[in-house]
Write a protein that holds these residues in place. Structure first.
Motif, PDB file in Angstrom:
ATOM      1  N   ALA A 138       0.744  -1.112  -0.059  1.00 13.29           N
ATOM      2  CA  ALA A 138      -0.130  -0.126   0.077  1.00 13.29           C
ATOM      3  C   ALA A 138       0.694   1.333  -0.080  1.00 13.29           C
ATOM      4  CB  ALA A 138      -0.775  -0.045   1.092  1.00 13.29           C
ATOM      5  N   ASP A 139       0.268   2.124  -0.751  1.00 11.08           N
ATOM      6  CA  ASP A 139       0.829   3.537  -0.775  1.00 11.08           C
ATOM      7  C   ASP A 139      -0.116   4.244  -0.067  1.00 11.08           C
ATOM      8  OD1 ASP A 139       2.070   5.939  -1.008  1.00 11.08           O
ATOM      9  OD2 ASP A 139       2.752   5.780  -3.120  1.00 11.08           O
ATOM     10  N   PHE A 140       0.016   4.899   1.262  1.00  9.92           N
ATOM     11  CA  PHE A 140      -0.982   5.499   2.013  1.00  9.92           C
ATOM     12  C   PHE A 140      -1.229   6.763   1.329  1.00  9.92           C
ATOM     13  CE2 PHE A 140       1.183   2.840   5.421  1.00  9.92           C
ATOM     14  CZ  PHE A 140       0.294   1.576   5.012  1.00  9.92           C
ATOM     15  N   ARG A 141      -0.167   7.458   0.789  1.00 12.16           N
ATOM     16  CA  ARG A 141      -0.243   8.845   0.319  1.00 12.16           C
ATOM     17  C   ARG A 141      -0.894   8.957  -0.939  1.00 12.16           C
ATOM     18  NH1 ARG A 141       3.700  11.818   3.632  1.00 12.16           N
ATOM     19  NH2 ARG A 141       4.567  10.120   5.105  1.00 12.16           N
ATOM     20  N   ARG A 142      -1.093   7.889  -1.898  1.00 12.48           N
ATOM     21  CA  ARG A 142      -1.433   8.181  -3.125  1.00 12.48           C
ATOM     22  C   ARG A 142      -3.013   8.056  -3.146  1.00 12.48           C
ATOM     23  NH1 ARG A 142       1.864   5.200  -7.702  1.00 12.48           N
ATOM     24  NH2 ARG A 142       0.816   6.277  -8.974  1.00 12.48           N
ATOM     25  N   PRO A 143      -3.817   7.557  -2.821  1.00  7.54           N
ATOM     26  CA  PRO A 143      -4.126   6.139  -2.176  1.00  7.54           C
ATOM     27  C   PRO A 143      -4.073   5.091  -3.157  1.00  7.54           C
ATOM     28  CG  PRO A 143      -6.116   7.025  -2.141  1.00  7.54           C
ATOM     29  CD  PRO A 143      -5.164   8.137  -2.961  1.00  7.54           C
ATOM     30  N   LEU A 144      -3.409   4.011  -2.905  1.00  6.47           N
ATOM     31  CA  LEU A 144      -2.979   2.995  -3.730  1.00  6.47           C
ATOM     32  C   LEU A 144      -2.700   1.714  -2.953  1.00  6.47           C
ATOM     33  CD1 LEU A 144      -2.702   1.799  -6.718  1.00  6.47           C
ATOM     34  CD2 LEU A 144      -0.408   2.345  -6.407  1.00  6.47           C
ATOM     35  N   TRP A 145      -3.635   0.668  -3.224  1.00  2.41           N
ATOM     36  CA  TRP A 145      -3.556  -0.627  -2.363  1.00  2.41           C
ATOM     37  C   TRP A 145      -3.608  -1.718  -3.587  1.00  2.41           C
ATOM     38  CZ3 TRP A 145      -4.030  -1.348   3.162  1.00  2.41           C
ATOM     39  CH2 TRP A 145      -4.120  -0.251   3.762  1.00  2.41           C
ATOM     40  N   ILE A 146      -2.554  -2.710  -3.460  1.00  2.00           N
ATOM     41  CA  ILE A 146      -2.157  -3.449  -4.400  1.00  2.00           C
ATOM     42  C   ILE A 146      -2.349  -5.010  -3.929  1.00  2.00           C
ATOM     43  CG2 ILE A 146      -0.811  -4.422  -6.190  1.00  2.00           C
ATOM     44  CD1 ILE A 146      -0.112  -1.564  -6.738  1.00  2.00           C
ATOM     45  N   ALA A 147      -2.562  -5.966  -4.554  1.00  2.36           N
ATOM     46  CA  ALA A 147      -2.663  -7.435  -4.130  1.00  2.36           C
ATOM     47  C   ALA A 147      -2.382  -8.179  -5.244  1.00  2.36           C
ATOM     48  CB  ALA A 147      -3.779  -8.080  -3.409  1.00  2.36           C
TER      49      ALA A 147
ATOM     50  N   VAL B 175      -4.724  -7.223  -8.227  1.00  2.22           N
ATOM     51  CA  VAL B 175      -5.956  -6.351  -7.553  1.00  2.22           C
ATOM     52  C   VAL B 175      -5.482  -5.094  -7.221  1.00  2.22           C
ATOM     53  CG1 VAL B 175      -7.901  -6.436  -6.302  1.00  2.22           C
ATOM     54  CG2 VAL B 175      -7.182  -8.716  -7.006  1.00  2.22           C
ATOM     55  N   LYS B 176      -6.046  -3.984  -7.668  1.00  2.00           N
ATOM     56  CA  LYS B 176      -5.729  -2.602  -7.316  1.00  2.00           C
ATOM     57  C   LYS B 176      -7.055  -2.227  -6.570  1.00  2.00           C
ATOM     58  CE  LYS B 176      -5.044   0.749 -10.361  1.00  2.00           C
ATOM     59  NZ  LYS B 176      -4.337   1.642 -11.164  1.00  2.00           N
ATOM     60  N   ALA B 177      -7.093  -1.325  -5.614  1.00  2.00           N
ATOM     61  CA  ALA B 177      -8.035  -0.462  -5.135  1.00  2.00           C
ATOM     62  C   ALA B 177      -7.489   0.986  -4.325  1.00  2.00           C
ATOM     63  CB  ALA B 177      -8.723  -1.344  -3.838  1.00  2.00           C
ATOM     64  N   PRO B 178      -8.481   1.644  -4.247  1.00  2.00           N
ATOM     65  CA  PRO B 178      -8.157   2.922  -3.578  1.00  2.00           C
ATOM     66  C   PRO B 178      -7.805   3.028  -2.120  1.00  2.00           C
ATOM     67  CG  PRO B 178     -10.468   3.022  -4.111  1.00  2.00           C
ATOM     68  CD  PRO B 178      -9.785   1.501  -4.904  1.00  2.00           C
ATOM     69  N   ASP B 179      -8.276   2.118  -1.381  1.00  2.00           N
ATOM     70  CA  ASP B 179      -8.037   2.092   0.083  1.00  2.00           C
ATOM     71  C   ASP B 179      -8.146   0.316   0.467  1.00  2.00           C
ATOM     72  OD1 ASP B 179     -11.195   1.074   0.620  1.00  2.00           O
ATOM     73  OD2 ASP B 179     -11.440   3.256  -0.301  1.00  2.00           O
TER      74      ASP B 179
END
Length: 67
Positions: A29-38, A46-50
């Motif tokens: 996760a990049d908390f500042r972008r926001p970008l969460w990847i699995a 899989v990519k999500a905003p939170d």
């Protein structure tokens, strides 16, 4: 939640929880972008905003019931 350090600690705790709940996935996760990847293997990305949205996607992919 005006303190960014507290916000990042909460996000890091949620990231830790996701990694424990889905050990077959690499989760970052990049908390500042926001970008969460699995990622699992070479073909599942899989990519999500939170983190909450990412968890919902992973639950659907793994066919686990939503709580």
């Amino acid at each position: 939640m005006n303190d960014p350090l507290i916000w990042e600690l909460e996000q890091a705790a949620y990231l830790h929880r996701l990694r424990a709940e889905f050990p077959d996935f690499g989760i970052v996760a990049d908390f500042r972008r926001p970008l969460w990847i699995a990622v699992r293997g070479r073909h599942l990305f899989v990519k999500a905003p939170d983190g909450v949205t990412l968890r919902e996607h992973l639950l659907r992919i793994t066919r686990r019931p939503l709580p």
